[in-house]
Design an enzyme around this catalytic site. Sequence first.
Site, PDB file in Angstrom:
ATOM      1  N   SER A  77      -1.167   2.045  10.161  1.00 20.57           N
ATOM      2  CA  SER A  77       0.180   1.536  10.481  1.00 20.57           C
ATOM      3  C   SER A  77       1.248   2.346   9.742  1.00 20.57           C
ATOM      4  O   SER A  77       2.264   2.714  10.337  1.00 20.57           O
ATOM      5  CB  SER A  77       0.296   0.043  10.175  1.00 20.57           C
ATOM      6  OG  SER A  77      -0.017  -0.202   8.834  1.00 20.57           O
ATOM      7  N   GLU A 133       7.558  -2.768   8.481  1.00 20.90           N
ATOM      8  CA  GLU A 133       6.281  -3.511   8.513  1.00 20.90           C
ATOM      9  C   GLU A 133       6.525  -4.999   8.214  1.00 20.90           C
ATOM     10  O   GLU A 133       5.890  -5.871   8.796  1.00 20.90           O
ATOM     11  CB  GLU A 133       5.312  -2.893   7.497  1.00 20.90           C
ATOM     12  CG  GLU A 133       3.985  -3.585   7.424  1.00 20.90           C
ATOM     13  CD  GLU A 133       2.820  -2.755   7.932  1.00 20.90           C
ATOM     14  OE1 GLU A 133       2.993  -1.552   8.194  1.00 20.90           O
ATOM     15  OE2 GLU A 133       1.730  -3.335   8.075  1.00 20.90           O
ATOM     16  N   SER A 186       1.326   6.009  23.866  1.00 21.39           N
ATOM     17  CA  SER A 186       0.299   5.988  22.824  1.00 21.39           C
ATOM     18  C   SER A 186      -1.018   6.470  23.417  1.00 21.39           C
ATOM     19  O   SER A 186      -1.571   5.831  24.320  1.00 21.39           O
ATOM     20  CB  SER A 186       0.118   4.562  22.288  1.00 21.39           C
ATOM     21  OG  SER A 186      -1.123   4.472  21.628  1.00 21.39           O
ATOM     22  N   ASP A 239       1.371   2.366   0.842  1.00 17.24           N
ATOM     23  CA  ASP A 239       0.951   3.150   2.005  1.00 17.24           C
ATOM     24  C   ASP A 239       2.070   4.057   2.504  1.00 17.24           C
ATOM     25  O   ASP A 239       1.862   5.240   2.798  1.00 17.24           O
ATOM     26  CB  ASP A 239       0.514   2.214   3.151  1.00 17.24           C
ATOM     27  CG  ASP A 239      -0.602   1.285   2.716  1.00 17.24           C
ATOM     28  OD1 ASP A 239      -1.133   1.461   1.611  1.00 17.24           O
ATOM     29  OD2 ASP A 239      -0.937   0.369   3.489  1.00 17.24           O
TER      30      ASP A 239
HETATM   31  C1  GLA Z   1      -2.327  -2.786   2.447  1.00 21.96           C
HETATM   32  C2  GLA Z   1      -0.832  -2.825   2.138  1.00 21.96           C
HETATM   33  C3  GLA Z   1      -0.524  -2.133   0.810  1.00 21.96           C
HETATM   34  C4  GLA Z   1      -1.423  -2.625  -0.306  1.00 21.96           C
HETATM   35  C5  GLA Z   1      -2.885  -2.651   0.140  1.00 21.96           C
HETATM   36  C6  GLA Z   1      -3.776  -3.300  -0.873  1.00 21.96           C
HETATM   37  O1  GLA Z   1      -2.753  -1.480   2.684  1.00 21.96           O
HETATM   38  O2  GLA Z   1      -0.092  -2.198   3.150  1.00 21.96           O
HETATM   39  O3  GLA Z   1       0.836  -2.308   0.488  1.00 21.96           O
HETATM   40  O4  GLA Z   1      -1.010  -3.874  -0.784  1.00 21.96           O
HETATM   41  O5  GLA Z   1      -3.066  -3.331   1.369  1.00 21.96           O
HETATM   42  O6  GLA Z   1      -3.774  -2.582  -2.056  1.00 21.96           O
END
Ligand code: GLA
Length: 400
Positions: A143, A175, A85, A187
Amino acid sequence: MSPLRENLKGLFYYLSLMNPIATKVKNVFADEFSLTPHLYYSPGRINLIGEHIDYNDGFVMPCAIDKGVYYAIALNNTDEINFHSIDFNDTLSIRIKDVKKMNGWKNYVLSVVNEFLIKGLEVKGFDCVFGGNIANGAGMSSSAAVEGGLAFSINQLFNFGFSRKELALLCQRAEHNFPGVMCGIMDQYANMFGKKDQVILLDCKSIEHEYFPLKLDNYEIVLINTKVHHNLASSEYNVRRKQCEEGLEILKKGMGINSFREVKNADDLLPYKNDMDDKVYDRCRYVVEEIARTQQAAEFLQQNNLIELGKLMYATHEGLSKLYEVSCKELDFLVEKSKENKEVIGARLMGGGFGGCTINIVQKDAVEKFTTEATESYQRKFQIDPEVYKVAVVNGTNEH
Ligand code: GLA
């Protein structure tokens, strides 16, 4: 192709070759390992509106951005994985059969490998260098960028044949399993399905999406990073998720619904207020209001009505701060500063909260003035230098 377009294409190609992070990742790989790697780019994301509702059957409006992680990766014909990394200046060598939970960044990459192993797939040894330009804990989902980039490259290197959607779901499970954050799908989905200059309208119930062009005209999206990331972030995230589940159970029995989405109006929750803990009630109210806001926002975006979209963003922040309680004084301060500038038509905290960035829609010719003022007053108040990012909307994870 006209000579001008040809020249521009050449220029863009040249600029892409000069991408300093990609070059660094390749150079470090060459220093440490002998084989020629494949190179991948895996983006972070912004989210226009729809916060904390991906795990509540809502709609979200993310875009993949030009802040993310580059991976250089090559098979090494052993049973060992070697990671380097760049951002953490740290390495890890581990036999595939020893893959397990570890701390920090290692947990994110090992969890992805683990998900392939859980499926009974044969992962063989590889060498891997990764690094990026996305701040950790800034609410831009570094992440998911780390997870998505690795999952995508493993899928290609070993010809596993998973679709982008399957990879997004695999990364979400990753995750959940090692880092233990019970995140929604936003995400990882944005990371896989991002499209240049398009907003993804993701229905988190059906896990299907549509794209809308992001037409900003005289406006610009500006992120301001508070540079704080309160420790509560992941534990409180899971608490919010549990509170929503608890509230939904009560509503299922009382209202005969199956999902928050079926609640037409937040006032329909009032008859169940006494059956719920006060905090649980507030969380449910926020969720129902935010689902409605996101649906309205999608219409405004299609009509190119950024002014109304901006108003909804301010309302989202209010809800996140007062009802959902995932803001903090630093984020609230920056959003208040935005409100003092009429050129900022919408602002709110972005991502999970408890620190990270605000997302602001700002008139182009006022960006300089606004960001200078906001960063100076933030500096005076908190003795922290915030960072300002302008982001471009790009395609999802791909070979570079
Ligand atoms: C983080 C989580 C997402 C989402 C956001 C809030 O980024 O990984 O899944 O819940 O918070 O909207």
